[in-house]
Design a protein around this motif. Structure first.
Motif: not given
Length: 259
Positions: A196-199, A50-59
Protein backbone atom coordinates in the motif's frame (compact mmCIF):
# COMPACT_ATOMS: atom_id res chain seq x y z
CA UNK A 1 -26.51 -0.26 17.19
CA UNK A 2 -24.04 1.50 14.87
CA UNK A 3 -22.55 4.64 16.39
CA UNK A 4 -23.87 7.88 14.81
CA UNK A 5 -20.31 9.03 14.08
CA UNK A 6 -19.78 5.92 11.93
CA UNK A 7 -22.93 6.67 9.92
CA UNK A 8 -21.96 10.32 9.65
CA UNK A 9 -18.52 9.37 8.30
CA UNK A 10 -19.34 6.62 5.83
CA UNK A 11 -22.89 7.29 4.59
CA UNK A 12 -21.93 10.33 2.46
CA UNK A 13 -19.04 8.36 0.93
CA UNK A 14 -21.34 5.46 0.08
CA UNK A 15 -23.98 7.79 -1.35
CA UNK A 16 -21.45 9.45 -3.67
CA UNK A 17 -19.98 6.09 -4.72
CA UNK A 18 -23.43 4.72 -5.57
CA UNK A 19 -24.36 7.81 -7.55
CA UNK A 20 -21.20 7.46 -9.62
CA UNK A 21 -21.27 3.69 -10.21
CA UNK A 22 -24.85 2.40 -10.14
CA UNK A 23 -25.09 2.43 -13.93
CA UNK A 24 -21.77 0.63 -14.48
CA UNK A 25 -23.44 -2.81 -14.40
CA UNK A 26 -20.43 -4.60 -12.94
CA UNK A 27 -22.69 -7.53 -11.97
CA UNK A 28 -25.08 -8.16 -9.07
CA UNK A 29 -22.76 -10.57 -7.27
CA UNK A 30 -19.53 -8.64 -7.58
CA UNK A 31 -17.98 -7.95 -4.19
CA UNK A 32 -18.83 -4.38 -3.19
CA UNK A 33 -17.49 -1.75 -0.79
CA UNK A 34 -15.82 -2.99 2.36
CA UNK A 35 -16.04 -0.64 5.34
CA UNK A 36 -14.07 -0.78 8.60
CA UNK A 37 -15.95 -2.50 11.43
CA UNK A 38 -15.59 -3.17 15.12
CA UNK A 39 -16.45 -5.94 17.54
CA UNK A 40 -19.24 -5.46 20.04
CA UNK A 41 -17.04 -4.43 22.98
CA UNK A 42 -14.72 -2.08 21.08
CA UNK A 43 -16.10 1.07 22.72
CA UNK A 44 -15.37 -0.41 26.16
CA UNK A 45 -11.81 -1.48 25.37
CA UNK A 46 -9.10 -0.01 27.58
CA UNK A 47 -7.01 0.46 24.44
CA UNK A 48 -8.84 0.66 21.13
CA UNK A 49 -6.96 -1.34 18.51
CA UNK A 50 -7.54 -1.65 14.74
CA UNK A 51 -6.03 -4.21 12.37
CA UNK A 52 -5.82 -3.45 8.64
CA UNK A 53 -5.23 -5.98 5.88
CA UNK A 54 -5.20 -5.65 2.10
CA UNK A 55 -8.77 -6.59 1.07
CA UNK A 56 -11.55 -9.06 1.92
CA UNK A 57 -12.58 -11.80 -0.48
CA UNK A 58 -16.22 -12.08 -1.56
CA UNK A 59 -17.60 -9.21 0.51
CA UNK A 60 -21.25 -8.08 0.37
CA UNK A 61 -22.75 -8.31 -3.12
CA UNK A 62 -23.07 -5.17 -5.25
CA UNK A 63 -26.84 -5.71 -5.59
CA UNK A 64 -27.28 -5.43 -1.83
CA UNK A 65 -25.46 -2.10 -1.71
CA UNK A 66 -27.40 -0.62 -4.61
CA UNK A 67 -30.74 -1.86 -3.24
CA UNK A 68 -29.98 -0.11 0.05
CA UNK A 69 -29.06 3.02 -1.86
CA UNK A 70 -32.27 3.02 -3.90
CA UNK A 71 -34.32 2.62 -0.71
CA UNK A 72 -32.39 5.31 1.20
CA UNK A 73 -31.12 2.68 3.63
CA UNK A 74 -27.37 3.04 3.38
CA UNK A 75 -27.24 3.12 7.18
CA UNK A 76 -28.55 -0.46 7.06
CA UNK A 77 -25.70 -1.44 4.75
CA UNK A 78 -23.23 -0.04 7.27
CA UNK A 79 -24.75 -1.86 10.24
CA UNK A 80 -25.56 -5.15 8.49
CA UNK A 81 -22.07 -5.59 7.08
CA UNK A 82 -20.92 -5.53 10.71
CA UNK A 83 -22.42 -8.97 11.28
CA UNK A 84 -19.71 -11.18 9.74
CA UNK A 85 -16.99 -10.02 12.09
CA UNK A 86 -19.24 -10.02 15.16
CA UNK A 87 -20.32 -13.58 14.38
CA UNK A 88 -16.60 -14.48 14.47
CA UNK A 89 -16.70 -15.39 10.78
CA UNK A 90 -12.96 -14.81 10.63
CA UNK A 91 -12.32 -17.93 12.74
CA UNK A 92 -13.84 -20.28 10.15
CA UNK A 93 -12.23 -18.33 7.31
CA UNK A 94 -8.78 -18.41 8.90
CA UNK A 95 -8.78 -22.03 10.13
CA UNK A 96 -5.45 -21.42 11.92
CA UNK A 97 -3.47 -20.71 8.73
CA UNK A 98 0.24 -20.52 9.54
CA UNK A 99 0.62 -17.20 7.68
CA UNK A 100 -2.98 -15.96 7.75
CA UNK A 101 -3.86 -12.33 8.39
CA UNK A 102 -6.18 -13.39 11.20
CA UNK A 103 -3.55 -15.65 12.75
CA UNK A 104 -1.21 -12.67 13.04
CA UNK A 105 -3.83 -10.10 14.05
CA UNK A 106 -5.58 -12.21 16.67
CA UNK A 107 -2.44 -13.72 18.20
CA UNK A 108 -1.05 -10.20 18.42
CA UNK A 109 -4.30 -9.00 20.01
CA UNK A 110 -4.07 -11.77 22.60
CA UNK A 111 -0.38 -11.02 23.14
CA UNK A 112 -1.23 -7.38 23.92
CA UNK A 113 -3.51 -8.76 26.63
CA UNK A 114 -0.75 -10.90 28.13
CA UNK A 115 -1.37 -14.23 26.35
CA UNK A 116 1.95 -15.71 25.24
CA UNK A 117 0.95 -19.16 23.98
CA UNK A 118 0.17 -19.90 20.33
CA UNK A 119 -3.62 -19.99 20.44
CA UNK A 120 -5.38 -21.67 17.50
CA UNK A 121 -7.19 -18.93 15.57
CA UNK A 122 -9.97 -21.19 14.32
CA UNK A 123 -13.41 -22.47 15.32
CA UNK A 124 -11.62 -24.63 17.90
CA UNK A 125 -10.53 -21.66 20.00
CA UNK A 126 -11.45 -22.01 23.67
CA UNK A 127 -14.04 -19.81 25.35
CA UNK A 128 -11.58 -17.86 27.51
CA UNK A 129 -9.55 -16.66 24.55
CA UNK A 130 -12.63 -16.15 22.36
CA UNK A 131 -13.97 -13.65 24.89
CA UNK A 132 -10.71 -11.70 24.65
CA UNK A 133 -11.29 -11.18 20.93
CA UNK A 134 -14.49 -9.15 21.26
CA UNK A 135 -13.10 -5.60 21.32
CA UNK A 136 -10.98 -4.87 18.23
CA UNK A 137 -11.55 -3.11 14.91
CA UNK A 138 -10.91 -4.47 11.41
CA UNK A 139 -10.24 -2.60 8.19
CA UNK A 140 -8.61 -2.89 4.78
CA UNK A 141 -6.38 -0.65 2.72
CA UNK A 142 -8.61 -1.49 -0.29
CA UNK A 143 -12.40 -1.11 -0.16
CA UNK A 144 -12.71 -3.02 -3.46
CA UNK A 145 -10.77 -6.24 -3.96
CA UNK A 146 -7.48 -6.01 -5.86
CA UNK A 147 -6.70 -7.83 -9.09
CA UNK A 148 -4.58 -10.50 -7.40
CA UNK A 149 -7.43 -11.53 -5.08
CA UNK A 150 -9.92 -11.69 -7.95
CA UNK A 151 -7.55 -13.87 -9.96
CA UNK A 152 -7.19 -16.32 -7.07
CA UNK A 153 -10.99 -16.59 -6.83
CA UNK A 154 -11.30 -17.15 -10.59
CA UNK A 155 -13.37 -13.97 -11.01
CA UNK A 156 -10.84 -11.90 -12.95
CA UNK A 157 -10.91 -13.77 -16.27
CA UNK A 158 -14.60 -13.04 -16.92
CA UNK A 159 -14.64 -9.55 -15.43
CA UNK A 160 -15.10 -6.46 -17.59
CA UNK A 161 -11.71 -4.86 -16.92
CA UNK A 162 -12.79 -1.37 -18.00
CA UNK A 163 -15.77 -1.39 -15.64
CA UNK A 164 -13.62 -2.78 -12.83
CA UNK A 165 -11.04 -0.04 -13.35
CA UNK A 166 -13.74 2.62 -13.14
CA UNK A 167 -15.26 1.03 -10.02
CA UNK A 168 -11.87 0.76 -8.34
CA UNK A 169 -11.10 4.38 -9.16
CA UNK A 170 -14.42 5.55 -7.68
CA UNK A 171 -13.73 3.56 -4.50
CA UNK A 172 -10.43 5.34 -3.78
CA UNK A 173 -11.93 7.87 -1.34
CA UNK A 174 -12.61 4.93 1.02
CA UNK A 175 -8.96 3.85 0.95
CA UNK A 176 -7.79 6.33 3.57
CA UNK A 177 -7.13 5.86 7.27
CA UNK A 178 -8.58 9.26 8.15
CA UNK A 179 -12.15 7.91 7.98
CA UNK A 180 -11.42 5.21 10.56
CA UNK A 181 -9.74 7.77 12.79
CA UNK A 182 -12.79 10.05 12.61
CA UNK A 183 -15.37 7.30 13.06
CA UNK A 184 -13.72 5.04 15.63
CA UNK A 185 -10.89 7.03 17.28
CA UNK A 186 -8.46 4.11 17.71
CA UNK A 187 -5.45 4.40 20.01
CA UNK A 188 -3.40 1.88 18.05
CA UNK A 189 -3.52 0.83 14.40
CA UNK A 190 -1.67 -2.06 12.77
CA UNK A 191 -1.39 -2.16 8.99
CA UNK A 192 -0.33 -5.44 7.40
CA UNK A 193 0.10 -4.54 3.74
CA UNK A 194 3.50 -3.33 2.58
CA UNK A 195 2.25 -2.90 -1.00
CA UNK A 196 0.00 0.00 0.00
CA UNK A 197 1.14 3.56 -0.76
CA UNK A 198 1.55 5.14 2.66
CA UNK A 199 1.28 8.72 1.39
CA UNK A 200 -2.14 8.06 -0.14
CA UNK A 201 -3.46 5.95 2.74
CA UNK A 202 -2.42 8.55 5.35
CA UNK A 203 -3.68 11.52 3.31
CA UNK A 204 -5.55 14.04 5.45
CA UNK A 205 -3.63 13.16 8.61
CA UNK A 206 -0.73 14.86 10.34
CA UNK A 207 1.91 12.33 11.30
CA UNK A 208 5.49 11.77 12.44
CA UNK A 209 7.18 8.89 10.60
CA UNK A 210 9.91 6.56 11.83
CA UNK A 211 11.48 3.89 9.59
CA UNK A 212 12.87 0.98 11.59
CA UNK A 213 15.46 -1.66 10.58
CA UNK A 214 13.32 -4.69 11.48
CA UNK A 215 12.08 -7.38 9.06
CA UNK A 216 14.51 -6.24 6.37
CA UNK A 217 13.55 -2.57 6.86
CA UNK A 218 9.84 -3.30 6.52
CA UNK A 219 8.54 -1.91 9.81
CA UNK A 220 7.54 1.76 9.96
CA UNK A 221 5.73 3.60 12.72
CA UNK A 222 3.64 6.76 12.63
CA UNK A 223 2.46 8.96 15.47
CA UNK A 224 -0.68 10.99 14.83
CA UNK A 225 -0.36 13.91 17.28
CA UNK A 226 -3.88 15.26 16.76
CA UNK A 227 -5.49 12.07 18.10
CA UNK A 228 -2.54 10.52 19.97
CA UNK A 229 -2.85 7.45 17.75
CA UNK A 230 0.10 5.15 17.03
CA UNK A 231 0.30 3.33 13.69
CA UNK A 232 2.59 0.33 13.17
CA UNK A 233 2.98 -0.64 9.53
CA UNK A 234 4.59 -3.80 8.21
CA UNK A 235 4.12 -6.49 5.59
CA UNK A 236 1.25 -8.96 5.20
CA UNK A 237 2.00 -12.27 6.97
CA UNK A 238 1.87 -14.12 3.62
CA UNK A 239 5.18 -12.42 2.81
CA UNK A 240 6.92 -13.52 6.01
CA UNK A 241 8.40 -16.84 4.79
CA UNK A 242 9.94 -15.04 1.79
CA UNK A 243 11.63 -12.65 4.23
CA UNK A 244 12.82 -15.41 6.57
CA UNK A 245 10.36 -14.76 9.42
CA UNK A 246 7.29 -16.38 10.95
CA UNK A 247 4.26 -14.94 12.74
CA UNK A 248 5.64 -15.48 16.24
CA UNK A 249 8.88 -13.70 15.37
CA UNK A 250 6.98 -10.74 13.90
CA UNK A 251 4.84 -10.44 17.03
CA UNK A 252 8.00 -10.47 19.16
CA UNK A 253 9.33 -7.57 17.06
CA UNK A 254 6.08 -5.58 17.15
CA UNK A 255 5.13 -5.92 20.81
CA UNK A 256 7.92 -3.68 22.22
CA UNK A 257 6.99 -0.95 19.71
CA UNK A 258 3.46 -0.59 21.04
CA UNK A 259 4.26 1.42 24.15
Amino acid sequence: MTHPKVIETFEPLLDKFCQETINLDIGDNFSSIFLPHTMSEYDKAERKVFYFGRDTNEWTATKILYDKYKNNKLDDYISQTDEWINDYGFLKYNNNKAYGFWTLAMRLHLCLKGVKEKVSISKNIDGKHLEMLNDFGYGNTNAIEVEESLKIQGVWKDLDKEKYSELKSRSKPFDKLVHTIKAYKPDLVFIFNWACNEKIFLEGLQYEEQKLPYVNNQVWTYNLPETNTKVIWTLHPRRLPFEGFNVTELIDIIEPLVN
